[in-house]
Design a protein around this motif. Sequence first.
Motif, PDB file in Angstrom:
ATOM      1  N   ILE B 109     -72.216 -85.532 -50.168  1.00  0.00           N
ATOM      2  CA  ILE B 109     -72.313 -86.244 -51.436  1.00  0.00           C
ATOM      3  C   ILE B 109     -72.747 -87.692 -51.185  1.00  0.00           C
ATOM      4  O   ILE B 109     -72.571 -88.234 -50.098  1.00  0.00           O
ATOM      5  CB  ILE B 109     -70.956 -86.290 -52.187  1.00  0.00           C
ATOM      6  N   THR B 110     -73.360 -88.270 -52.205  1.00  0.00           N
ATOM      7  CA  THR B 110     -73.539 -89.722 -52.218  1.00  0.00           C
ATOM      8  C   THR B 110     -73.055 -90.215 -53.580  1.00  0.00           C
ATOM      9  O   THR B 110     -73.221 -89.523 -54.592  1.00  0.00           O
ATOM     10  CB  THR B 110     -75.011 -90.161 -52.027  1.00  0.00           C
ATOM     11  N   GLU B 111     -72.473 -91.385 -53.562  1.00  0.00           N
ATOM     12  CA  GLU B 111     -72.015 -91.998 -54.802  1.00  0.00           C
ATOM     13  C   GLU B 111     -72.804 -93.291 -54.976  1.00  0.00           C
ATOM     14  O   GLU B 111     -72.963 -94.051 -54.023  1.00  0.00           O
ATOM     15  CB  GLU B 111     -70.517 -92.283 -54.706  1.00  0.00           C
ATOM     16  N   LEU B 112     -73.294 -93.522 -56.184  1.00  0.00           N
ATOM     17  CA  LEU B 112     -74.102 -94.708 -56.444  1.00  0.00           C
ATOM     18  C   LEU B 112     -73.475 -95.496 -57.581  1.00  0.00           C
ATOM     19  O   LEU B 112     -72.825 -94.920 -58.459  1.00  0.00           O
ATOM     20  CB  LEU B 112     -75.531 -94.321 -56.847  1.00  0.00           C
ATOM     21  N   ALA B 113     -73.659 -96.792 -57.541  1.00  0.00           N
ATOM     22  CA  ALA B 113     -73.166 -97.651 -58.612  1.00  0.00           C
ATOM     23  C   ALA B 113     -74.337 -98.104 -59.468  1.00  0.00           C
ATOM     24  O   ALA B 113     -75.447 -98.268 -58.975  1.00  0.00           O
ATOM     25  CB  ALA B 113     -72.462 -98.863 -58.020  1.00  0.00           C
ATOM     26  N   PHE B 114     -74.085 -98.294 -60.757  1.00  0.00           N
ATOM     27  CA  PHE B 114     -75.085 -98.909 -61.627  1.00  0.00           C
ATOM     28  C   PHE B 114     -74.805-100.403 -61.679  1.00  0.00           C
ATOM     29  O   PHE B 114     -73.674-100.813 -61.985  1.00  0.00           O
ATOM     30  CB  PHE B 114     -75.014 -98.328 -63.043  1.00  0.00           C
ATOM     31  N   ILE B 115     -75.797-101.214 -61.335  1.00  0.00           N
ATOM     32  CA  ILE B 115     -75.629-102.670 -61.441  1.00  0.00           C
ATOM     33  C   ILE B 115     -76.851-103.237 -62.151  1.00  0.00           C
ATOM     34  O   ILE B 115     -77.924-102.626 -62.156  1.00  0.00           O
ATOM     35  CB  ILE B 115     -75.445-103.352 -60.069  1.00  0.00           C
ATOM     36  N   THR B 116     -76.681-104.406 -62.743  1.00  0.00           N
ATOM     37  CA  THR B 116     -77.824-105.039 -63.400  1.00  0.00           C
ATOM     38  C   THR B 116     -78.695-105.702 -62.344  1.00  0.00           C
ATOM     39  O   THR B 116     -78.203-106.255 -61.360  1.00  0.00           O
ATOM     40  CB  THR B 116     -77.349-106.114 -64.384  1.00  0.00           C
ATOM     41  N   ALA B 117     -79.995-105.604 -62.551  1.00  0.00           N
ATOM     42  CA  ALA B 117     -80.937-106.149 -61.573  1.00  0.00           C
ATOM     43  C   ALA B 117     -80.828-107.669 -61.476  1.00  0.00           C
ATOM     44  O   ALA B 117     -81.072-108.251 -60.412  1.00  0.00           O
ATOM     45  CB  ALA B 117     -82.361-105.747 -61.950  1.00  0.00           C
ATOM     46  N   ASP B 118     -80.449-108.323 -62.558  1.00  0.00           N
ATOM     47  CA  ASP B 118     -80.419-109.789 -62.521  1.00  0.00           C
ATOM     48  C   ASP B 118     -79.123-110.345 -61.922  1.00  0.00           C
ATOM     49  O   ASP B 118     -79.149-111.148 -61.005  1.00  0.00           O
ATOM     50  CB  ASP B 118     -80.707-110.393 -63.918  1.00  0.00           C
ATOM     51  N   THR B 119     -77.979-109.924 -62.431  1.00  0.00           N
ATOM     52  CA  THR B 119     -76.715-110.504 -61.952  1.00  0.00           C
ATOM     53  C   THR B 119     -76.010-109.652 -60.891  1.00  0.00           C
ATOM     54  O   THR B 119     -75.014-110.073 -60.325  1.00  0.00           O
ATOM     55  CB  THR B 119     -75.727-110.685 -63.127  1.00  0.00           C
ATOM     56  N   HIS B 120     -76.499-108.450 -60.664  1.00  0.00           N
ATOM     57  CA  HIS B 120     -75.890-107.523 -59.696  1.00  0.00           C
ATOM     58  C   HIS B 120     -74.445-107.174 -60.063  1.00  0.00           C
ATOM     59  O   HIS B 120     -73.638-106.847 -59.196  1.00  0.00           O
ATOM     60  CB  HIS B 120     -75.967-108.087 -58.268  1.00  0.00           C
ATOM     61  N   GLN B 121     -74.118-107.245 -61.349  1.00  0.00           N
ATOM     62  CA  GLN B 121     -72.784-106.832 -61.809  1.00  0.00           C
ATOM     63  C   GLN B 121     -72.806-105.363 -62.216  1.00  0.00           C
ATOM     64  O   GLN B 121     -73.848-104.863 -62.661  1.00  0.00           O
ATOM     65  CB  GLN B 121     -72.364-107.678 -63.037  1.00  0.00           C
ATOM     66  N   PRO B 122     -71.670-104.671 -62.070  1.00  0.00           N
ATOM     67  CA  PRO B 122     -71.582-103.275 -62.504  1.00  0.00           C
ATOM     68  C   PRO B 122     -71.953-103.165 -63.978  1.00  0.00           C
ATOM     69  O   PRO B 122     -71.658-104.076 -64.768  1.00  0.00           O
ATOM     70  CB  PRO B 122     -70.102-102.923 -62.308  1.00  0.00           C
ATOM     71  N   CYS B 123     -72.595-102.098 -64.344  1.00  0.00           N
ATOM     72  CA  CYS B 123     -72.993-101.923 -65.745  1.00  0.00           C
ATOM     73  C   CYS B 123     -72.940-100.448 -66.098  1.00  0.00           C
ATOM     74  O   CYS B 123     -72.749 -99.595 -65.230  1.00  0.00           O
ATOM     75  CB  CYS B 123     -74.390-102.491 -65.990  1.00  0.00           C
ATOM     76  N   ARG B 124     -73.099-100.128 -67.367  1.00  0.00           N
ATOM     77  CA  ARG B 124     -73.117 -98.734 -67.810  1.00  0.00           C
ATOM     78  C   ARG B 124     -74.405 -98.075 -67.328  1.00  0.00           C
ATOM     79  O   ARG B 124     -75.416 -98.746 -67.135  1.00  0.00           O
ATOM     80  CB  ARG B 124     -73.069 -98.673 -69.339  1.00  0.00           C
ATOM     81  N   PRO B 125     -74.368 -96.764 -67.186  1.00  0.00           N
ATOM     82  CA  PRO B 125     -75.610 -96.053 -66.863  1.00  0.00           C
ATOM     83  C   PRO B 125     -76.614 -96.268 -67.990  1.00  0.00           C
ATOM     84  O   PRO B 125     -76.215 -96.512 -69.135  1.00  0.00           O
ATOM     85  CB  PRO B 125     -75.171 -94.582 -66.822  1.00  0.00           C
ATOM     86  N   PRO B 126     -77.901 -96.184 -67.710  1.00  0.00           N
ATOM     87  CA  PRO B 126     -78.917 -96.335 -68.756  1.00  0.00           C
ATOM     88  C   PRO B 126     -78.685 -95.296 -69.854  1.00  0.00           C
ATOM     89  O   PRO B 126     -78.212 -94.190 -69.579  1.00  0.00           O
ATOM     90  CB  PRO B 126     -80.234 -96.065 -68.034  1.00  0.00           C
ATOM     91  N   LEU B 127     -79.038 -95.653 -71.070  1.00  0.00           N
ATOM     92  CA  LEU B 127     -78.843 -94.786 -72.223  1.00  0.00           C
ATOM     93  C   LEU B 127     -79.465 -93.404 -71.994  1.00  0.00           C
ATOM     94  O   LEU B 127     -78.863 -92.374 -72.308  1.00  0.00           O
ATOM     95  CB  LEU B 127     -79.471 -95.448 -73.466  1.00  0.00           C
ATOM     96  N   ALA B 128     -80.656 -93.380 -71.421  1.00  0.00           N
ATOM     97  CA  ALA B 128     -81.360 -92.107 -71.218  1.00  0.00           C
ATOM     98  C   ALA B 128     -80.495 -91.148 -70.412  1.00  0.00           C
ATOM     99  O   ALA B 128     -80.406 -89.952 -70.727  1.00  0.00           O
ATOM    100  CB  ALA B 128     -82.697 -92.352 -70.515  1.00  0.00           C
ATOM    101  N   LEU B 129     -79.847 -91.668 -69.416  1.00  0.00           N
ATOM    102  CA  LEU B 129     -79.023 -90.839 -68.554  1.00  0.00           C
ATOM    103  C   LEU B 129     -77.768 -90.389 -69.280  1.00  0.00           C
ATOM    104  O   LEU B 129     -77.328 -89.243 -69.147  1.00  0.00           O
ATOM    105  CB  LEU B 129     -78.657 -91.641 -67.298  1.00  0.00           C
TER     106      LEU B 129
END
Lengths: 134, 134, 134, 134
Positions: B109-129
């Motif tokens: 398995i791999t686990e990935l985090a969603f972060i914002t490209a600008d501030t590198h803070q955790p964020c929600r997954p994109p709406l599409a996903l």
Amino acid sequence: MLPYHYKHHVRVRYAETDKMGVCWHGNYLLYLEEARGEALRATGHGSYADMEAAGVMTPIVKINLNYHHSAFYDDLLTIHVYVEEPVRSKIKFRYEVVNEAGEAILDGITELAFITADTHQPCRPPLALRTFFK
Amino acid sequence: MLPYHYKHHVRVRYAETDKMGVCWHGNYLLYLEEARGEALRATGHGSYADMEAAGVMTPIVKINLNYHHSAFYDDLLTIHVYVEEPVRSKIKFRYEVVNEAGEAILDGITELAFITADTHQPCRPPLALRTFFK
Amino acid sequence: MLPYHYKHHVRVRYAETDKMGVCWHGNYLLYLEEARGEALRATGHGSYADMEAAGVMTPIVKINLNYHHSAFYDDLLTIHVYVEEPVRSKIKFRYEVVNEAGEAILDGITELAFITADTHQPCRPPLALRTFFK
Amino acid sequence: MLPYHYKHHVRVRYAETDKMGVCWHGNYLLYLEEARGEALRATGHGSYADMEAAGVMTPIVKINLNYHHSAFYDDLLTIHVYVEEPVRSKIKFRYEVVNEAGEAILDGITELAFITADTHQPCRPPLALRTFFK
């Protein structure tokens, strides 16, 4: 001015070998790049990272390499780097890679362009580098 | 919702072998990443490149891999990817890699985090996903 | 015996970064492998190359990694390797990777199997390694 | 005989980009190698793996590459390979790499030597290849 000569050492990683049992040909570009970086750092005029932080990037525009002998896992290679004075927005590096027995592994050149990080347009070499070659 | 299952194929490159004559263990991470990208594209909700362009990046936070059999140069591998529904700012992918003879090469398995490209803070997954998993 | 602890240093290469601007996650496996090799050399009981020359290979069988912070181009990383005593035909290495500011970049383990180079069957660890752990 | 022309497609992997946001220059050698392999397979005279299994290896002896435009993550590149008739124990491949917009990314040549897998001495090209060029 004569080309600036710098000597760098690198050890061939296991992952850098291929099923022929030798260092895969493309991996020398890792070594040459690392050697360029260390050559710049050794000038005392800032690192490659500093240069990028100051807004200048240096994409590769030309590579000519000749392969003479294979290198093997755990070989300690010496990379001779000869840095030529930049001409307008380009700079040329010559390389000779030898193993511990003094055998020629590879020689060649790479040519890099100076471009601005924001617009990707050709630009003059950073002042530090121009100063170094005066 | 059940995990979304996608099947991707990849051929082992010469450069990806090592002197043991097999695919170097770290190179499977190239295959898994490529398989994740193709799995996303196949959802019809945009590619990974689109997601980054929209300001979301997904650094890896965890990797667990078990190696069963070696893969060899020119082997055509099948990567089964199972994409789990994102939980808060994380998403998990499970993998099974098999060769043409159906032998298990690797799972994990791999686990990935969603972060914002600008501030590198955790964020929600994109709406599409998020939409895709509804 | 306590695990044997070895400290290795590695500098992140330009080619090892990705478009996120950080060291690509799979490249840590290059660093861990290099650190294992240097840890073995430092035991004074022969190098990994010696071990292979003596007919023993050590494919990876398990990898568990946790990623904490990103590493960047030109970062000088310290790899702490903890080598555990081999158990039958397997050996486990634990790792902690930290940057120059002391931040945790990655931790995890890899498990390797000892196999014979000719028949690829599991085998005992080389005598030198068994001796080292006595 | 005219050079044999083969067209291969490759998609730029995330891991193959660097912090400049483009495909790292050394990774094109992965693509060219893969393209050579597929070109050989397409001749119908056996794969590169078959050739190695028959005791012939082909180390690179020369690389000349010119870089025109950058390629980016997820770009679908076309590699045009032109295989020239082997001359004694050497063979030359020419390449043109273009992106989906038809822009020239890279062109150049690689020269490979035929050597025997056992003694690493120069040898004639495999019969299948000589036949193909008749």
